[in-house]
Design an enzyme around this catalytic site. Structure first.
Site, mmCIF file in Angstrom:
data_model
loop_
_atom_site.group_PDB
_atom_site.id
_atom_site.type_symbol
_atom_site.label_atom_id
_atom_site.label_comp_id
_atom_site.label_asym_id
_atom_site.label_seq_id
_atom_site.Cartn_x
_atom_site.Cartn_y
_atom_site.Cartn_z
ATOM 1 N N GLU A 180 0.798 -1.245 0.000
ATOM 2 C CA GLU A 180 0.000 0.000 0.000
ATOM 3 C C GLU A 180 0.824 1.285 0.000
ATOM 4 O OE1 GLU A 180 -2.677 -0.375 3.321
ATOM 5 O OE2 GLU A 180 -3.673 -2.135 2.472
ATOM 6 N N GLU A 287 -6.039 -10.997 -0.761
ATOM 7 C CA GLU A 287 -6.821 -10.760 0.467
ATOM 8 C C GLU A 287 -8.314 -10.753 0.151
ATOM 9 O OE1 GLU A 287 -5.377 -7.409 2.743
ATOM 10 O OE2 GLU A 287 -3.313 -7.732 2.109
#
Ligand code: GLA
Length: 384
Positions: A180, A287
């Site tokens: 991220e 995820e």
């Protein structure tokens, strides 16, 4: 589709009852004194006839799941062994939990997940070496509490990566090296994290170099979310191209896939794959979960009565079944590029989405219900 579900569920019941007596006897033994977790593991070791996600997808990709060390000591362990052939530690290898003090590592939880994976012949993805959340307090401060310099922070990141990656060399086949780092703000490229504020974007390339030096065989991932947004996607792709042309050892891309019943659309997801494929790197869904609520990207408080209806209604079940079916149809379409799909959590007993975006609103984002039975969306995933 409903037929497949009932067939599968009947199969599970028969298989479970076949091991029922040994489980009961071992359960008594465990109650008397030995470890319950071993009992579960032994029972699931013998339970080889259950056909799970990993078997349906044997010719496609690894089917993984994010776990805590505690879940591996409950009845969820049996489900994991039956259904999955990959594990990701949900939190145990993040910087805060595994490296709580500058000169102190906490290995126990991560080690127990690795040991479980070894016992059951499962592949492990390491998650995550550099991420702006769940960082330890000491990381950005010197002894007087002042912010550290770029040189000090880079050295600390290097020490962390080297120590953790070397410890699990040979046990972990892939690492989320940087998680991220790209901003959600269309006007910004990089997230304004402490890492970025102190080091600029240099920490990204360096993290990959240090991870590669520590384990040259590990597959090194850049991992991020909201990649179905074309603006964010373009920024991620541009950054990866830049790293590739600078010779940085980046080997694969992780698409987190925290999705919902209304997002992504098939067209959005298809375009996402098409664009990432241009990089000529393996991709993984790292995820995956599909919320039964319409997608919201920011945390907020619960609104009464709007958020009170948390039951898993037939309508939610139908929408989630369609969405899981669509996603896996595309995963299969892009199987040449996709090397793994990992679910973020095991069953609807527990999901981070129970507290996000709305605190304390029960979600039902996974393929197994709270009794660990396959839900209807499971049929849409295996019925092809
Ligand atoms: C991000 C992180 C994961 C996890 C999820 C939500 O996607 O990569 O480790 O924390 O958020 O729980």
């Amino acid at each position: 589709m409903p037929n497949t579900l009932s067939k599968h569920m009947k199969y599970k019941i028969v298989t479970r009852s076949r091991v029922g007596l040994p489980v009961l006897i071992l359960g008594i033994g465990c109650f008397i004194g030995s470890s319950c977790s071993n009992t579960r593991q032994q029972s699931s070791d013998t339970n080889t006839s259950v056909k799970g996600l990993k078997d349906y997808y044997r010719d496609y990709f690894t089917m993984g799941v994010a776990v805590s060390p505690w879940a591996l000591k409950t009845d969820e362990a049996g489900l994991i062994v039956d259904q999955f052939n990959g594990l990701t530690p949900e939190n145990a290898m993040k910087m805060g939990p595994i490296h709580p003090k500058e000169n102190q590592y906490y290995w126990k939880d991560a080690d127990s997940i690795i040991a479980f994976a070894k016992r059951h012949n499962m592949k492990v993805r390491g998650h995550a070496l550099v991420w702006h959340q769940q960082t330890p307090d000491w990381l950005f401060k010197d002894a007087e509490g002042k912010q550290v310099s770029k040189e000090v922070l880079l050295q600390r990141i290097k020490d962390h990566i080297t120590t953790v990656v070397q410890r699990y060399k040979g046990s972990i086949y892939a690492w989320d090296v940087v998680n991220e780092a790209i901003s959600d703000d269309p006007k910004e490229v990089y997230r304004q994290s402490k890492f970025y504020q102190i080091c600029g974007d240099e920490f990204i390339a360096k993290a990959f170099e240090w991870a590669h030096a520590a384990d040259p065989d590990a597959v090194l991932f850049y991992n991020d979310y909201n990649e179905i947004n074309p603006v964010k996607r373009a920024k991620i792709i541009a950054m990866i191209k830049q790293l590739q042309s600078a010779g940085v050892p980046i080997h694969a891309v992780g698409l987190q896939a925290h999705w919902a019943i209304n997002e992504p659309t098939e067209a959005q997801l298809d375009q996402t794959f098409k664009d990432f494929i241009e990089l000529k790197l393996p991709l993984q869904i790292t995820e995956l979960d599909i919320s039964v609520y319409s997608k919201e990207h920011n945390a907020r408080d619960k609104k009464v009565p709007a958020d009170a209806d948390t039951a898993y209604t037939t309508e939610k079940e139908t929408l989630q079944t369609i969405q899981y079916g669509m996603c896996f149809k595309l995963f299969r379409k892009y199987k040449e590029h996709l090397t793994g799909v990992t679910f973020w959590n095991i069953s609807d007993r527990h999901s981070w989405l129970d507290d996000f975006p709305v605190r304390n609103r029960k979600d039902h984002p996974l393929l197994f219900n709270r009794n660990l039975r396959p839900k209807k969306p499971y049929t849409a995933v295996i019925d092809f």
